[in-house]
Each structure stands twice: as C-alpha cells, then as structure tokens.
Scaffold this motif. Structure first.
Motif, PDB file in Angstrom:
ATOM      1  N   SER A  26       0.826  -1.204   0.000  1.00 44.82           N
ATOM      2  CA  SER A  26       0.000   0.000   0.000  1.00 44.82           C
ATOM      3  C   SER A  26       0.865   1.260   0.000  1.00 44.82           C
ATOM      4  N   LEU A  27       2.002   1.224   0.685  1.00 44.82           N
ATOM      5  CA  LEU A  27       2.919   2.370   0.666  1.00 44.82           C
ATOM      6  C   LEU A  27       3.434   2.647  -0.736  1.00 44.82           C
ATOM      7  N   LEU A  28       3.825   1.596  -1.436  1.00 44.09           N
ATOM      8  CA  LEU A  28       4.305   1.770  -2.808  1.00 44.09           C
ATOM      9  C   LEU A  28       3.214   2.363  -3.690  1.00 44.09           C
ATOM     10  N   HIS A  29       1.992   1.894  -3.494  1.00 40.28           N
ATOM     11  CA  HIS A  29       0.857   2.400  -4.258  1.00 40.28           C
ATOM     12  C   HIS A  29       0.621   3.882  -3.959  1.00 40.28           C
ATOM     13  N   LEU A  30       0.594   4.244  -2.682  1.00 41.45           N
ATOM     14  CA  LEU A  30       0.356   5.634  -2.292  1.00 41.45           C
ATOM     15  C   LEU A  30       1.465   6.563  -2.780  1.00 41.45           C
ATOM     16  N   SER A  32       3.426   6.143  -5.335  1.00 36.20           N
ATOM     17  CA  SER A  32       3.380   6.319  -6.786  1.00 36.20           C
ATOM     18  C   SER A  32       2.269   7.287  -7.174  1.00 36.20           C
ATOM     19  N   HIS A  33       1.154   7.279  -6.460  1.00 37.01           N
ATOM     20  CA  HIS A  33       0.094   8.248  -6.731  1.00 37.01           C
ATOM     21  C   HIS A  33       0.533   9.660  -6.369  1.00 37.01           C
ATOM     22  N   TYR A  34       1.279   9.791  -5.284  1.00 39.75           N
ATOM     23  CA  TYR A  34       1.754  11.105  -4.863  1.00 39.75           C
ATOM     24  C   TYR A  34       2.690  11.696  -5.911  1.00 39.75           C
ATOM     25  N   SER A  35       3.546  10.870  -6.488  1.00 39.35           N
ATOM     26  CA  SER A  35       4.526  11.369  -7.446  1.00 39.35           C
ATOM     27  C   SER A  35       3.951  11.534  -8.842  1.00 39.35           C
ATOM     28  N   ALA A  36       2.770  10.991  -9.114  1.00 35.61           N
ATOM     29  CA  ALA A  36       2.182  11.041 -10.456  1.00 35.61           C
ATOM     30  C   ALA A  36       1.166  12.165 -10.583  1.00 35.61           C
ATOM     31  N   LYS A  37       1.470  13.313 -10.040  1.00 36.54           N
ATOM     32  CA  LYS A  37       0.546  14.443 -10.128  1.00 36.54           C
ATOM     33  C   LYS A  37       0.678  15.106 -11.489  1.00 36.54           C
ATOM     34  N   CYS A  44      -0.666  16.620  -2.965  1.00 38.90           N
ATOM     35  CA  CYS A  44      -1.801  16.436  -2.057  1.00 38.90           C
ATOM     36  C   CYS A  44      -1.295  16.209  -0.630  1.00 38.90           C
ATOM     37  N   VAL A  45      -1.638  17.122   0.266  1.00 38.15           N
ATOM     38  CA  VAL A  45      -1.174  17.033   1.646  1.00 38.15           C
ATOM     39  C   VAL A  45      -1.845  15.863   2.369  1.00 38.15           C
ATOM     40  N   LYS A  46      -3.080  15.543   2.008  1.00 35.26           N
ATOM     41  CA  LYS A  46      -3.762  14.415   2.644  1.00 35.26           C
ATOM     42  C   LYS A  46      -3.069  13.106   2.303  1.00 35.26           C
ATOM     43  N   LEU A  47      -2.658  12.964   1.056  1.00 32.46           N
ATOM     44  CA  LEU A  47      -1.961  11.752   0.633  1.00 32.46           C
ATOM     45  C   LEU A  47      -0.606  11.639   1.328  1.00 32.46           C
ATOM     46  N   ALA A  48       0.092  12.752   1.478  1.00 34.27           N
ATOM     47  CA  ALA A  48       1.373  12.744   2.195  1.00 34.27           C
ATOM     48  C   ALA A  48       1.163  12.332   3.647  1.00 34.27           C
ATOM     49  N   SER A  49       0.080  12.772   4.244  1.00 37.85           N
ATOM     50  CA  SER A  49      -0.230  12.413   5.628  1.00 37.85           C
ATOM     51  C   SER A  49      -0.525  10.918   5.763  1.00 37.85           C
ATOM     52  N   ILE A  51       0.644   8.579   3.781  1.00 33.92           N
ATOM     53  CA  ILE A  51       1.933   7.903   3.600  1.00 33.92           C
ATOM     54  C   ILE A  51       2.713   7.912   4.907  1.00 33.92           C
ATOM     55  N   GLU A  52       2.728   9.043   5.581  1.00 29.71           N
ATOM     56  CA  GLU A  52       3.429   9.135   6.868  1.00 29.71           C
ATOM     57  C   GLU A  52       2.848   8.138   7.878  1.00 29.71           C
ATOM     58  N   ARG A  53       1.528   8.048   7.964  1.00 26.29           N
ATOM     59  CA  ARG A  53       0.895   7.122   8.912  1.00 26.29           C
ATOM     60  C   ARG A  53       1.206   5.668   8.578  1.00 26.29           C
ATOM     61  N   HIS A  54       1.235   5.331   7.290  1.00 28.10           N
ATOM     62  CA  HIS A  54       1.581   3.959   6.896  1.00 28.10           C
ATOM     63  C   HIS A  54       3.025   3.633   7.274  1.00 28.10           C
ATOM     64  N   LEU A  55       3.921   4.589   7.084  1.00 29.67           N
ATOM     65  CA  LEU A  55       5.320   4.364   7.465  1.00 29.67           C
ATOM     66  C   LEU A  55       5.448   4.151   8.969  1.00 29.67           C
ATOM     67  N   CYS A  56       4.711   4.927   9.747  1.00 33.15           N
ATOM     68  CA  CYS A  56       4.735   4.760  11.208  1.00 33.15           C
ATOM     69  C   CYS A  56       4.182   3.399  11.610  1.00 33.15           C
ATOM     70  N   ALA A  57       3.099   2.984  10.968  1.00 34.48           N
ATOM     71  CA  ALA A  57       2.506   1.677  11.274  1.00 34.48           C
ATOM     72  C   ALA A  57       3.468   0.550  10.932  1.00 34.48           C
ATOM     73  N   LEU A  58       4.132   0.668   9.806  1.00 33.79           N
ATOM     74  CA  LEU A  58       5.099  -0.361   9.403  1.00 33.79           C
ATOM     75  C   LEU A  58       6.271  -0.408  10.380  1.00 33.79           C
ATOM     76  N   ALA A  59       6.734   0.736  10.846  1.00 39.42           N
ATOM     77  CA  ALA A  59       7.859   0.790  11.791  1.00 39.42           C
ATOM     78  C   ALA A  59       7.496   0.188  13.147  1.00 39.42           C
TER      79      ALA A  59
END
Length: 115
Positions: A26-30, A32-37, A44-49, A51-59
């Motif tokens: 899901s991180l890879l998917h998110l 790639s969407h963030y970079s494909a603007k 998109c600040v919501k998408l960046a947020s 991504i940050e939450r997914h990284l924290c969950a994975l850690a």
C-alpha cells in the motif's frame, strides 16, 4: 527463459497475506500516486499524511527487520516535514471583489470610471 518459483514462495491460493507485506504494497501504491501528479498540480497534503501514517505503522510492527524499521522511521519524519510545510504555507490572499473590479476597469450600468 522462465523462472520457476522456489519452494519457499507462498502460493496465492487462499493463504493470508502478511501484514507487513500489505503495508509495503500500500505504501508503494500511495507513493506512486503522490509522485504522479499533473502539471502545475500541487502535491496532495492528505496523501502525504496517509503515507506518513503507513510508514509509522510499518515501523511499529514487532516482526519487522531493524533496518527496515529505521528506514521507515526516517522516512516518516521526512513525510511529516512535507505535511507540516504544506499545512503551514500561507494560502494566497484573495483580493476583495471591489478591488478586482477596479483593477480590470469594470464599468457598471452607465457609471463613468474615474481615471
């Protein structure tokens, strides 16, 4: 040339996915969407947020490799900075309606424009 799967490769026939695998996918998917603007489209600040939450969950996963944990923590900090920068950036000020009309030289129903 075909590559045959190794015996340790899980089959896709009904086996449950590992939580860390799902988070990474899901991180890879998110990301790639963030970079494909589109051109000129702000990130998109919501998408960046998200991504940050997914990284924290994975850690925080107990079974995650220490190197991957450290990488996720560092990336989460970087994404948090992206979110903070986007949220703290002042919105462009809108001109009042009257000022916009006066700037463009709008002439209303027979009223002469002082110039």
């Amino acid at each position: 040339m075909t590559i045959s799967p190794t015996p340790t490769t899980p089959s896709t026939a009904g086996e449950p996915r590992n939580q860390d695998t799902l988070l990474v996918a899901s991180l890879l998917h998110l990301m790639s969407h963030y970079s494909a603007k589109g051109d000129g489209e702000p990130p998109c600040v919501k998408l960046a947020s998200v991504i940050e939450r997914h990284l924290c969950a994975l850690a925080r996963l107990p079974t995650i490799d220490p190197v991957l944990r450290a990488t996720c923590e560092q990336l989460a900090d970087q994404w948090a900075n992206v979110v903070d920068a986007r949220l703290s950036a002042p919105a462009p000020a809108k001109q009042p309606l009257l000022a916009r009309f006066m700037k463009t030289g709008w002439v209303g129903k027979g009223v002469p424009v002082a110039g």
